[in-house]
Scaffold this motif. Structure first.
Motif, PDB file in Angstrom:
ATOM      1  N   GLY A  22       0.793  -1.218   0.000  1.00 62.11           N
ATOM      2  CA  GLY A  22       0.000   0.000   0.000  1.00 62.11           C
ATOM      3  C   GLY A  22       0.820   1.260   0.000  1.00 62.11           C
ATOM      4  O   GLY A  22       0.313   2.339  -0.222  1.00 62.11           O
ATOM      5  N   SER A  23       2.101   1.135   0.249  1.00 62.93           N
ATOM      6  CA  SER A  23       2.909   2.344   0.382  1.00 62.93           C
ATOM      7  C   SER A  23       3.077   3.076  -0.935  1.00 62.93           C
ATOM      8  O   SER A  23       3.252   4.276  -0.953  1.00 62.93           O
ATOM      9  CB  SER A  23       4.278   2.003   0.974  1.00 62.93           C
ATOM     10  N   HIS A  24       3.011   2.375  -2.072  1.00 65.31           N
ATOM     11  CA  HIS A  24       3.169   3.040  -3.370  1.00 65.31           C
ATOM     12  C   HIS A  24       1.908   3.789  -3.775  1.00 65.31           C
ATOM     13  O   HIS A  24       1.962   4.654  -4.621  1.00 65.31           O
ATOM     14  CB  HIS A  24       3.515   2.024  -4.466  1.00 65.31           C
ATOM     15  N   ALA A  25       0.777   3.459  -3.199  1.00 65.19           N
ATOM     16  CA  ALA A  25      -0.483   4.049  -3.640  1.00 65.19           C
ATOM     17  C   ALA A  25      -0.506   5.561  -3.450  1.00 65.19           C
ATOM     18  O   ALA A  25      -1.118   6.273  -4.223  1.00 65.19           O
ATOM     19  CB  ALA A  25      -1.649   3.409  -2.896  1.00 65.19           C
ATOM     20  N   ASN A  26       0.170   6.071  -2.438  1.00 65.49           N
ATOM     21  CA  ASN A  26       0.098   7.502  -2.166  1.00 65.49           C
ATOM     22  C   ASN A  26       1.402   8.222  -2.463  1.00 65.49           C
ATOM     23  O   ASN A  26       1.556   9.377  -2.138  1.00 65.49           O
ATOM     24  CB  ASN A  26      -0.299   7.733  -0.706  1.00 65.49           C
ATOM     25  N   ALA A  70      -0.086  18.945 -13.254  1.00 66.90           N
ATOM     26  CA  ALA A  70      -0.400  18.231 -12.023  1.00 66.90           C
ATOM     27  C   ALA A  70      -1.608  17.344 -12.259  1.00 66.90           C
ATOM     28  O   ALA A  70      -2.383  17.561 -13.192  1.00 66.90           O
ATOM     29  CB  ALA A  70      -0.687  19.224 -10.894  1.00 66.90           C
ATOM     30  N   GLY A  71      -1.760  16.354 -11.427  1.00 67.98           N
ATOM     31  CA  GLY A  71      -2.909  15.484 -11.553  1.00 67.98           C
ATOM     32  C   GLY A  71      -2.845  14.326 -10.601  1.00 67.98           C
ATOM     33  O   GLY A  71      -2.051  14.311  -9.660  1.00 67.98           O
ATOM     34  N   GLU A  72      -3.692  13.357 -10.869  1.00 68.45           N
ATOM     35  CA  GLU A  72      -3.726  12.169 -10.026  1.00 68.45           C
ATOM     36  C   GLU A  72      -4.104  10.962 -10.866  1.00 68.45           C
ATOM     37  O   GLU A  72      -5.058  10.998 -11.632  1.00 68.45           O
ATOM     38  CB  GLU A  72      -4.738  12.340  -8.898  1.00 68.45           C
ATOM     39  N   ARG A  73      -3.310   9.918 -10.709  1.00 73.59           N
ATOM     40  CA  ARG A  73      -3.644   8.638 -11.333  1.00 73.59           C
ATOM     41  C   ARG A  73      -4.101   7.737 -10.191  1.00 73.59           C
ATOM     42  O   ARG A  73      -3.323   7.413  -9.297  1.00 73.59           O
ATOM     43  CB  ARG A  73      -2.456   8.031 -12.056  1.00 73.59           C
ATOM     44  N   LYS A  74      -5.375   7.377 -10.234  1.00 71.42           N
ATOM     45  CA  LYS A  74      -5.964   6.594  -9.149  1.00 71.42           C
ATOM     46  C   LYS A  74      -5.780   5.112  -9.394  1.00 71.42           C
ATOM     47  O   LYS A  74      -5.753   4.649 -10.522  1.00 71.42           O
ATOM     48  CB  LYS A  74      -7.436   6.940  -9.000  1.00 71.42           C
ATOM     49  N   PHE A  75      -5.656   4.399  -8.314  1.00 70.15           N
ATOM     50  CA  PHE A  75      -5.475   2.960  -8.360  1.00 70.15           C
ATOM     51  C   PHE A  75      -6.819   2.279  -8.171  1.00 70.15           C
ATOM     52  O   PHE A  75      -7.572   2.605  -7.262  1.00 70.15           O
ATOM     53  CB  PHE A  75      -4.514   2.524  -7.252  1.00 70.15           C
ATOM     54  N   GLU A  76      -7.113   1.354  -9.049  1.00 69.74           N
ATOM     55  CA  GLU A  76      -8.340   0.582  -8.924  1.00 69.74           C
ATOM     56  C   GLU A  76      -7.951  -0.871  -8.715  1.00 69.74           C
ATOM     57  O   GLU A  76      -7.433  -1.519  -9.622  1.00 69.74           O
ATOM     58  CB  GLU A  76      -9.200   0.742 -10.173  1.00 69.74           C
ATOM     59  N   ALA A  77      -8.186  -1.377  -7.511  1.00 68.65           N
ATOM     60  CA  ALA A  77      -7.826  -2.754  -7.180  1.00 68.65           C
ATOM     61  C   ALA A  77      -8.750  -3.728  -7.902  1.00 68.65           C
ATOM     62  O   ALA A  77      -9.930  -3.449  -8.109  1.00 68.65           O
ATOM     63  CB  ALA A  77      -7.912  -2.965  -5.679  1.00 68.65           C
ATOM     64  N   GLU A  78      -8.182  -4.849  -8.294  1.00 63.41           N
ATOM     65  CA  GLU A  78      -8.973  -5.876  -8.961  1.00 63.41           C
ATOM     66  C   GLU A  78     -10.043  -6.416  -8.011  1.00 63.41           C
ATOM     67  O   GLU A  78     -11.191  -6.547  -8.350  1.00 63.41           O
ATOM     68  CB  GLU A  78      -8.076  -7.027  -9.444  1.00 63.41           C
ATOM     69  N   THR A  79      -9.624  -6.752  -6.802  1.00 67.22           N
ATOM     70  CA  THR A  79     -10.540  -7.171  -5.741  1.00 67.22           C
ATOM     71  C   THR A  79      -9.998  -6.628  -4.436  1.00 67.22           C
ATOM     72  O   THR A  79      -8.829  -6.235  -4.349  1.00 67.22           O
ATOM     73  CB  THR A  79     -10.655  -8.715  -5.645  1.00 67.22           C
ATOM     74  N   SER A  80     -10.805  -6.630  -3.420  1.00 69.81           N
ATOM     75  CA  SER A  80     -10.374  -6.060  -2.143  1.00 69.81           C
ATOM     76  C   SER A  80      -9.295  -6.907  -1.477  1.00 69.81           C
ATOM     77  O   SER A  80      -8.550  -6.407  -0.645  1.00 69.81           O
ATOM     78  CB  SER A  80     -11.573  -5.896  -1.215  1.00 69.81           C
ATOM     79  N   ARG A  87       4.156  -4.587  -8.855  1.00 72.80           N
ATOM     80  CA  ARG A  87       3.386  -3.356  -8.975  1.00 72.80           C
ATOM     81  C   ARG A  87       4.334  -2.260  -9.425  1.00 72.80           C
ATOM     82  O   ARG A  87       5.055  -1.672  -8.615  1.00 72.80           O
ATOM     83  CB  ARG A  87       2.757  -3.013  -7.628  1.00 72.80           C
ATOM     84  N   GLU A  88       4.336  -1.961 -10.716  1.00 69.98           N
ATOM     85  CA  GLU A  88       5.300  -1.037 -11.297  1.00 69.98           C
ATOM     86  C   GLU A  88       4.689   0.272 -11.758  1.00 69.98           C
ATOM     87  O   GLU A  88       5.408   1.246 -11.945  1.00 69.98           O
ATOM     88  CB  GLU A  88       6.012  -1.711 -12.475  1.00 69.98           C
ATOM     89  N   ARG A  89       3.386   0.303 -12.009  1.00 66.65           N
ATOM     90  CA  ARG A  89       2.770   1.537 -12.487  1.00 66.65           C
ATOM     91  C   ARG A  89       2.550   2.480 -11.316  1.00 66.65           C
ATOM     92  O   ARG A  89       1.854   2.136 -10.367  1.00 66.65           O
ATOM     93  CB  ARG A  89       1.432   1.238 -13.161  1.00 66.65           C
TER      94      ARG A  89
END
Length: 137
Positions: A22-26, A70-80, A87-89
């Motif tokens: 989860g650390s890469h998400a933010n 500037a912007g934001e690329r949001k992460f959409e998990a396949e399942t919870s 995880r490279e993107r």
């Protein structure tokens, strides 16, 4: 000796699993987005590949000589409960700002975003454009 290797492998696996969970998400990626900037006598041209960013999550601003994307690329998990093997993107918020060598005509900036590619045309201010000088003799 084999026990130490097993423990080392377990520790390494735990570190890699925690770092990708989860650390890469933010986090913002190092230098993101990458940009190509070129110029001619009239304009600067910026091309940047920003895949996976929706137009409403993208902001471009220009003042004086400064360009900010500037912007934001949001992460959409396949399942919870999905676990990642790789995880490279990069995801999360990003902001890239830099100064160009001359002032810009901010009223005439053109921006297009298609298929994940941002294309900007940044006209140079009249005072920054090259002028042909007459030579008397």
């Amino acid at each position: 000796m084999p026990m130490q290797v097993d423990r080392l492998l377990r520790d390494l696996h735990r570190v890699l699993e925690n770092s990708s969970a989860g650390s890469h998400a933010n986090q913002t990626a190092g230098v993101y987005p990458l940009m190509n900037v070129s110029q001619d006598g009239e304009n600067f041209y910026v091309r940047s590949e920003i895949p996976g960013v929706k137009l409403e999550n993208l902001d471009v601003s220009v003042t004086g000589r400064s360009l900010t994307v500037a912007g934001e690329r949001k992460f959409e998990a396949e399942t919870s409960n999905a676990r990642f093997h790789r995880r490279e993107r990069p995801t999360g918020k990003f902001r890239r700002q830099f100064n160009l060598p001359t002032d810009l005509d901010t009223e005439k900036v053109q921006a297009q975003y298609r298929h994940g590619i941002l294309m900007l045309v940044l006209p140079k201010a009249e005072g920054a454009k090259p002028r042909k000088v007459s030579i008397s003799g």
